[in-house]
Design a protein around this motif. Structure first.
Motif, PDB file in Angstrom:
ATOM      1  N   THR A  29      26.087  -0.275   5.737  1.00  0.00           N
ATOM      2  CA  THR A  29      24.736  -0.825   5.748  1.00  0.00           C
ATOM      3  C   THR A  29      24.798  -2.252   6.271  1.00  0.00           C
ATOM      4  O   THR A  29      25.598  -3.057   5.809  1.00  0.00           O
ATOM      5  CB  THR A  29      24.128  -0.818   4.332  1.00  0.00           C
ATOM      6  N   CYS A  51      27.137  -9.696   8.434  1.00  0.00           N
ATOM      7  CA  CYS A  51      25.998  -8.788   8.389  1.00  0.00           C
ATOM      8  C   CYS A  51      26.332  -7.468   7.702  1.00  0.00           C
ATOM      9  O   CYS A  51      25.433  -6.750   7.290  1.00  0.00           O
ATOM     10  CB  CYS A  51      25.438  -8.561   9.786  1.00  0.00           C
ATOM     11  N   GLU A 106      23.392   1.999   8.985  1.00  0.00           N
ATOM     12  CA  GLU A 106      21.965   1.831   8.669  1.00  0.00           C
ATOM     13  C   GLU A 106      21.658   0.344   8.758  1.00  0.00           C
ATOM     14  O   GLU A 106      22.369  -0.484   8.176  1.00  0.00           O
ATOM     15  CB  GLU A 106      21.703   2.344   7.259  1.00  0.00           C
ATOM     16  N   VAL A 107      20.617  -0.010   9.487  1.00  0.00           N
ATOM     17  CA  VAL A 107      20.258  -1.410   9.713  1.00  0.00           C
ATOM     18  C   VAL A 107      18.995  -1.738   8.927  1.00  0.00           C
ATOM     19  O   VAL A 107      17.970  -1.074   9.097  1.00  0.00           O
ATOM     20  CB  VAL A 107      20.012  -1.681  11.213  1.00  0.00           C
ATOM     21  N   ASN A 108      19.108  -2.746   8.068  1.00  0.00           N
ATOM     22  CA  ASN A 108      17.962  -3.200   7.274  1.00  0.00           C
ATOM     23  C   ASN A 108      17.641  -4.641   7.637  1.00  0.00           C
ATOM     24  O   ASN A 108      18.492  -5.509   7.501  1.00  0.00           O
ATOM     25  CB  ASN A 108      18.272  -3.112   5.775  1.00  0.00           C
ATOM     26  N   PRO A 109      16.409  -4.906   8.085  1.00  0.00           N
ATOM     27  CA  PRO A 109      16.035  -6.286   8.386  1.00  0.00           C
ATOM     28  C   PRO A 109      15.873  -7.089   7.093  1.00  0.00           C
ATOM     29  O   PRO A 109      15.559  -6.519   6.042  1.00  0.00           O
ATOM     30  CB  PRO A 109      14.698  -6.142   9.107  1.00  0.00           C
ATOM     31  N   HIS A 110      16.126  -8.369   7.182  1.00  0.00           N
ATOM     32  CA  HIS A 110      15.882  -9.230   6.005  1.00  0.00           C
ATOM     33  C   HIS A 110      15.150 -10.478   6.403  1.00  0.00           C
ATOM     34  O   HIS A 110      14.915 -10.784   7.494  1.00  0.00           O
ATOM     35  CB  HIS A 110      17.178  -9.554   5.259  1.00  0.00           C
ATOM     36  N   SER A 123      22.676  -5.802   7.122  1.00  0.00           N
ATOM     37  CA  SER A 123      21.503  -6.607   6.824  1.00  0.00           C
ATOM     38  C   SER A 123      21.438  -7.700   7.885  1.00  0.00           C
ATOM     39  O   SER A 123      22.392  -8.464   8.049  1.00  0.00           O
ATOM     40  CB  SER A 123      21.642  -7.221   5.423  1.00  0.00           C
ATOM     41  N   ILE A 124      20.319  -7.757   8.603  1.00  0.00           N
ATOM     42  CA  ILE A 124      20.240  -8.663   9.754  1.00  0.00           C
ATOM     43  C   ILE A 124      18.837  -9.240   9.888  1.00  0.00           C
ATOM     44  O   ILE A 124      17.844  -8.556   9.614  1.00  0.00           O
ATOM     45  CB  ILE A 124      20.675  -7.922  11.043  1.00  0.00           C
ATOM     46  N   CYS A 179      24.727  -9.129  15.437  1.00  0.00           N
ATOM     47  CA  CYS A 179      25.834  -8.832  14.540  1.00  0.00           C
ATOM     48  C   CYS A 179      26.991  -8.346  15.401  1.00  0.00           C
ATOM     49  O   CYS A 179      26.864  -7.358  16.120  1.00  0.00           O
ATOM     50  CB  CYS A 179      25.443  -7.754  13.532  1.00  0.00           C
ATOM     51  N   LYS A 182      28.370  -6.434   4.502  1.00  0.00           N
ATOM     52  CA  LYS A 182      29.074  -7.048   3.384  1.00  0.00           C
ATOM     53  C   LYS A 182      30.183  -6.162   2.826  1.00  0.00           C
ATOM     54  O   LYS A 182      31.250  -6.636   2.524  1.00  0.00           O
ATOM     55  CB  LYS A 182      28.082  -7.423   2.303  1.00  0.00           C
ATOM     56  N   PRO A 226      13.558  -0.983   9.940  1.00  0.00           N
ATOM     57  CA  PRO A 226      14.870  -0.350   9.804  1.00  0.00           C
ATOM     58  C   PRO A 226      15.301   0.348  11.092  1.00  0.00           C
ATOM     59  O   PRO A 226      14.477   0.752  11.905  1.00  0.00           O
ATOM     60  CB  PRO A 226      14.672   0.661   8.676  1.00  0.00           C
TER      61      PRO A 226
END
Length: 125
Positions: free
Chosen positions: A46, A29, A121-125, A48-49, A55, A31, A98
């Motif tokens: 950052t 999650c 920072e958490v960004n949904p995908h 991505s989840i 995570c 990279k 986010p």
């Protein structure tokens, strides 16, 4: 000889029983993990989840010891738990949005004691 056959039979049974259990690994999650130095530095990661996913992320690098991880500011959307020298973030299921959180890490980098601030920072995908 008989003891060896019994041992091999036992290993075969154990392997067969374990093959039905699927291990659940945390997906990658984060990279690009910029290393922190435990020198009063601040590092930004950052994540991505997917919605509803977890995570699990370790924080220790091979050349350092982590003594403490504490939450400076928690997430407003998901759930965060400090787990040993790492953390577990669980994203909310609906609606994905986010999020962010900040950790303070203290430990020893080779021979020097110090702290680092990690902003995630958490960004949904």
């Amino acid at each position: 000889m008989r003891a060896r056959l019994v041992l091999l039979f036992g290993v075969a049974i154990a392997a067969s029983a374990m093959s039905g259990l699927a291990a659940q690994a945390s997906p990658l999650c984060i990279k690009e993990r910029t290393p922190f130095a435990l020198s009063d530095d601040t590092v930004k990661w950052t994540m991505s989840i997917a919605p509803g996913a977890d995570c699990i992320q370790g924080l220790r690098w091979s050349y350092m010891q982590i003594f403490n991880v504490s939450v400076v500011s928690g997430p407003s959307r998901g759930q965060l738990a400090v787990v040993g020298s790492g953390f577990r973030y669980s994203a909310e299921k609906h609606p994905p949005s986010p999020d962010k959180f900040t950790l303070l890490i203290s430990g020893k980098n080779r021979h020097d004691f110090g702290t680092s601030t990690l902003e995630v920072e958490v960004n949904p995908h």
